[in-house]
Design a protein around this motif. Structure first.
Motif, mmCIF file in Angstrom:
data_model
loop_
_atom_site.group_PDB
_atom_site.id
_atom_site.type_symbol
_atom_site.label_atom_id
_atom_site.label_comp_id
_atom_site.label_asym_id
_atom_site.label_seq_id
_atom_site.Cartn_x
_atom_site.Cartn_y
_atom_site.Cartn_z
ATOM 1 N N THR A 1 84.266 27.689 -68.151
ATOM 2 C CA THR A 1 84.943 26.489 -67.658
ATOM 3 C C THR A 1 84.161 25.236 -68.043
ATOM 4 O O THR A 1 84.742 24.233 -68.493
ATOM 5 N N LEU B 1 84.693 24.479 -71.771
ATOM 6 C CA LEU B 1 86.008 23.890 -72.066
ATOM 7 C C LEU B 1 86.081 22.440 -71.593
ATOM 8 O O LEU B 1 86.662 21.583 -72.263
ATOM 9 N N PRO C 1 91.104 23.197 -72.750
ATOM 10 C CA PRO C 1 91.378 24.515 -73.315
ATOM 11 C C PRO C 1 91.949 24.409 -74.723
ATOM 12 O O PRO C 1 92.533 23.405 -75.114
ATOM 13 N N TRP D 1 90.764 30.015 -79.820
ATOM 14 C CA TRP D 1 89.424 30.325 -80.323
ATOM 15 C C TRP D 1 89.492 31.297 -81.493
ATOM 16 O O TRP D 1 90.297 32.228 -81.499
ATOM 17 N N ARG E 1 86.481 32.473 -72.779
ATOM 18 C CA ARG E 1 87.115 31.151 -72.879
ATOM 19 C C ARG E 1 88.590 31.279 -73.248
ATOM 20 O O ARG E 1 89.427 30.497 -72.770
ATOM 21 N N SER E 2 88.895 32.255 -74.079
ATOM 22 C CA SER E 2 90.291 32.494 -74.429
ATOM 23 C C SER E 2 91.078 32.941 -73.202
ATOM 24 O O SER E 2 92.225 32.513 -72.992
ATOM 25 N N LEU F 1 90.457 32.214 -70.061
ATOM 26 C CA LEU F 1 90.659 31.072 -69.172
ATOM 27 C C LEU F 1 91.728 30.132 -69.704
ATOM 28 O O LEU F 1 92.452 29.499 -68.928
ATOM 29 N N ALA F 2 91.820 30.039 -71.035
ATOM 30 C CA ALA F 2 92.832 29.169 -71.645
ATOM 31 C C ALA F 2 94.179 29.856 -71.775
ATOM 32 O O ALA F 2 95.146 29.240 -72.242
ATOM 33 N N THR G 1 95.034 32.190 -73.850
ATOM 34 C CA THR G 1 95.383 32.339 -75.254
ATOM 35 C C THR G 1 94.737 33.609 -75.790
ATOM 36 O O THR G 1 93.735 34.083 -75.253
#
Length: 384
Positions: free
Chosen positions: A90, A93, A99, A102, A119-120, A122-123, A125
């Motif tokens: 978080t 990002l 976001p 990646w 990170r993907s 959380l986004a 994606t």
């Protein structure tokens, strides 16, 4: 009821990552199934299995266990909660501007690759995976529209900047970490229009937590006699089945703000809030009573036109205590010579930093994290 780790094999980067590892990471981030990703290769995998001890109950609060590279000793299993990984992702990002999608170009057994997946998630994606032999240009073109990011180690940045700079320029941010990045490489990348950001962190901090020298939100940094120390919600719980190592690396007593601190063993300085890392306490070569940073010598050597890559270490010397030794990958068509490189380094860093020994190698051995394998380099030198 005792919880146990699930071990997932890390396939070579490619579509299989999305089939085998991606769902397992998502489940671990939800706190549903504790996970460790085994590195590729029989040797690293056997060492990881021994550290992870999957038959033993898992420590309370841990959701992911990342096996360190072993670059500074025996590999360890770093205990991370889903909350720590999410806090790190978080904060990243937020620092990058929000976001995005990646590109995964790093092994998922290492924390940097694992964080690309986090990170993907959380986004919301699905990451694009750069497989062996894939062109960076094609992979970037396949990414969804919107903000696009990737994370690389320095050698990947160097190669991509030479071969496919347009692909790098098409990304909104290129995180580079895992090893010290030469200032000349950063300058060249930024001059070429690449949005490169240096990251500093490790498995014990759930990945990079200091970007371009500035801590991410929630991260605290201080420099003490133990070197650089870090605190924040991204901090690991400790080491798998190793309370002694945990007590040595993580402070048991919280400070007045209620924070635990991790002792990195890295040498650094703070200028206001900006951190500069100079190398590891145990990497410094003391030659003739002078402290020499291997990373500084490596950076100087890589700036020479006859050198493609370099790793520097110290070896015992009866006269100097230790002598600076360089393993160098020649640039195409070049034959680096010791006398030339000694003069080159001495002009930039002083005579004590000039290598007293030179070994030419075809390539720098790498650990599964992408870091130089200094122990393998030392074995090559000793064998020579």
């Amino acid at each position: 009821m005792a919880r146990h780790l699930s071990l997932v094999h890390a396939p070579a980067l490619g579509p299989a990552v999305l089939d085998d590892v991606w769902p397992a990471v998502q489940a671990a981030l939800d706190g549903d199934a504790p996970l460790a990703v085994l590195p590729a290769g029989e040797g690293p995998q056997a060492a990881a299995r021994a550290v992870l001890a999957a038959d033993e109950p898992l420590e309370d609060g841990a959701d992911l266990v990342v096996v360190t590279s072993g670059s500074t000793g025996t590999p360890r299993g770093v205990l991370l909660s889903a909350g720590a990984v999410r806090a790190s992702a978080t904060a990243t990002l937020d620092r990058l501007g929000g976001p995005g999608s990646w590109l995964l170009a790093l092994p998922v057994s290492a924390v940097a690759g694992l964080q690309v997946l986090a990170r993907s998630a959380l986004a919301d994606t699905t990451p694009t995976v750069l497989g062996p032999g894939d062109r960076l240009t094609d992979a970037v073109a396949a990414m969804p529209a919107g903000r696009r990011y990737t994370a690389l180690v320095p050698i990947q940045l160097r190669r991509a900047l030479t071969a496919e700079p347009d692909a790098l320029r098409a990304l909104d941010a290129v995180l580079v970490g895992g090893a010290a990045t030469d200032p000349d490489l950063l300058t060249a990348a930024r001059d070429a229009g690449v949005a490169v950001i240096t990251t500093y962190g490790m498995s014990e901090t759930a990945g990079g937590c200091v970007y371009d020298g500035v801590p991410l939100d929630g991260v605290a940094v201080r420099v003490t006699g133990h070197g650089v120390e870090l605190a924040g919600p991204q901090l690991a719980l400790g080491y798998r089945l190793d309370p002694v190592a945990t007590a040595a690396a993580f402070s048991n007593d919280t400070d007045t703000d209620g924070r635990r601190w991790f002792r990195t063993q890295d040498v650094g300085t703070l200028d206001g809030v900006r951190l500069t890392v100079h190398g590891r306490l145990d990497d410094v070569v003391v030659t003739g009573g002078v402290n020499v940073s291997p990373q500084a010598v490596e950076a100087a050597l890589r700036a020479h036109p006859a050198v493609a890559d370099a790793v520097v270490a110290g070896r015992p010397d009866p006269e100097w205590g230790a002598r600076v030794v360089a393993a160098v990958v020649p640039a195409p068509g070049a034959v680096p010579e010791l006398v030339t490189l000694r003069s080159w380094v001495a002009e930039r860093l002083g005579a004590p930093a000039a290598p007293k020994e030179l070994h030419l190698v075809a390539a720098v051995p790498l650990l599964h994290t992408g870091k130089p394998d200094r122990r393998a380099v030392t074995r090559l030198i000793e064998g020579a």
